[in-house]
Write a protein that holds these residues in place. Structure first.
Motif, PDB file in Angstrom:
ATOM      1  N   GLY A 252      15.706   9.424  20.331  1.00  0.00           N
ATOM      2  CA  GLY A 252      14.275   9.770  20.376  1.00  0.00           C
ATOM      3  C   GLY A 252      13.325   8.686  19.902  1.00  0.00           C
ATOM      4  O   GLY A 252      12.149   8.945  19.666  1.00  0.00           O
ATOM      5  N   TRP A 253      13.803   7.464  19.775  1.00  0.00           N
ATOM      6  CA  TRP A 253      12.934   6.404  19.246  1.00  0.00           C
ATOM      7  C   TRP A 253      11.931   5.893  20.265  1.00  0.00           C
ATOM      8  O   TRP A 253      12.157   5.896  21.476  1.00  0.00           O
ATOM      9  CB  TRP A 253      13.751   5.225  18.697  1.00  0.00           C
ATOM     10  N   LYS A 254      10.802   5.401  19.730  1.00  0.00           N
ATOM     11  CA  LYS A 254       9.747   4.738  20.518  1.00  0.00           C
ATOM     12  C   LYS A 254       9.129   3.733  19.549  1.00  0.00           C
ATOM     13  O   LYS A 254       8.761   4.087  18.423  1.00  0.00           O
ATOM     14  CB  LYS A 254       8.729   5.785  20.982  1.00  0.00           C
ATOM     15  N   VAL A 255       9.045   2.475  19.977  1.00  0.00           N
ATOM     16  CA  VAL A 255       8.518   1.439  19.078  1.00  0.00           C
ATOM     17  C   VAL A 255       7.264   0.817  19.666  1.00  0.00           C
ATOM     18  O   VAL A 255       7.232   0.479  20.862  1.00  0.00           O
ATOM     19  CB  VAL A 255       9.560   0.320  18.844  1.00  0.00           C
ATOM     20  N   VAL A 256       6.230   0.668  18.851  1.00  0.00           N
ATOM     21  CA  VAL A 256       5.045  -0.090  19.248  1.00  0.00           C
ATOM     22  C   VAL A 256       5.059  -1.390  18.443  1.00  0.00           C
ATOM     23  O   VAL A 256       5.013  -1.362  17.208  1.00  0.00           O
ATOM     24  CB  VAL A 256       3.736   0.695  18.988  1.00  0.00           C
ATOM     25  N   ALA A 257       5.184  -2.511  19.154  1.00  0.00           N
ATOM     26  CA  ALA A 257       5.178  -3.827  18.496  1.00  0.00           C
ATOM     27  C   ALA A 257       3.727  -4.300  18.444  1.00  0.00           C
ATOM     28  O   ALA A 257       3.167  -4.721  19.452  1.00  0.00           O
ATOM     29  CB  ALA A 257       6.049  -4.805  19.275  1.00  0.00           C
TER      30      ALA A 257
END
Ligand SMILES: Cc1cc2nc3c(=O)[nH]c(=O)nc-3n(C[C@H](O)[C@H](O)[C@H](O)COP(=O)(O)O)c2cc1C
Length: 223
Positions: free
Chosen positions: A38-43
């Protein structure tokens, strides 16, 4: 694992997309409950957004240090012993606290802020009915976060895992347009280290935490 410590002094040189992508490509093999990933990353690279994140983090950091000054364990609701001091931990060390305080004030200068979110619909929170703080949901996101730290260390990048910002989740979500079912799990600060990364971290020994058969059983050791 033995040399991935918190880095708190960074160069301002950019971190190429290619390097970051390689790290995510390794980290995605982390375990998660039901393999739901379920991960989501905003760099975050944008300087204005990094500045806003810094301001939100500094406010929470002030709350944290205020708690320490009052002799409590910040952001912990578990009853602490009244007459005995809480177990010694590093934030009680004034030199360490000063260093981490200076770090908190200037996180906006660190080139990449990774906001790690998790889709709450994917979590199997096995302990949610217990009458205590829940811990199990985090098990489906922090293995991914730690994989990421290890992958970045492998690339020679420095990183710092922080979670105080999660107390300001609503503001952060608005800042980057994160929708509902997503919760903020971590802010990971990333850049090229300004000094060589550590080769020796201080941690408890195996004998101090691992026992055989019973909680109070004999300590596990190499013999
Ligand atoms: C859940 C979590 C939250 C943390 N929050 C912060 C933080 O807000 N600021 C910070 O400088 N370090 C933070 N850290 C880093 C710890 O201070 C660090 O892992 C610990 O002191 C060990 O330091 P070392 O890895 O350099 O040996 C956090 C670490 C974890 C696992």
């Amino acid at each position: 694992m033995r040399t991935t410590g918190s880095c708190r002094a960074f160069l301002t040189d950019p971190v190429p997309d290619e390097v970051l992508t390689r790290c995510f490509d390794a980290a995605r093999f982390a375990p998660s409950g039901g393999n739901r990933q379920g991960w989501k990353v905003v760099a975050v690279r944008d300087a204005t957004i990094r500045g806003r994140i810094r301001n939100l983090h500094v406010a929470r950091w002030a709350e944290y240090t205020d708690g320490i000054a009052r002799g409590i364990v910040p952001f912990n609701t578990y009853p602490q012993p009244k007459d005995a001091p809480p177990p010694a931990h590093r934030p009680m060390d004034p030199a360490w606290l000063a260093k981490v305080n200076a770090f908190a004030q200037q996180i906006d200068t660190i080139p990449v802020h990774l906001l790690v979110f998790v889709d709450l619909r994917t979590l199997a929170v096995a302990d949610h009915r217990l009458d205590r703080q829940s811990i199990v949901g985090g098990g489906s996101i922090y293995p991914f976060v730690h994989n990421l730290l290890l992958a970045m260390r492998n690339e020679g990048l420095g990183s710092s895992l922080t979670t105080l910002l999660c107390a300001s989740e609503a503001e952060v979500k608005e800042l980057v347009g994160a929708p509902e079912p997503f919760a903020l799990a971590a802010l990971v600060l990333v850049g090229w280290p300004a000094a060589p990364l550590p080769t020796k971290l201080r941690r408890r020994t195996v004998e101090s935490f691992a026992t055989v058969d019973r909680f109070d059983g004999p300590a596990l050791s190499m013999g």
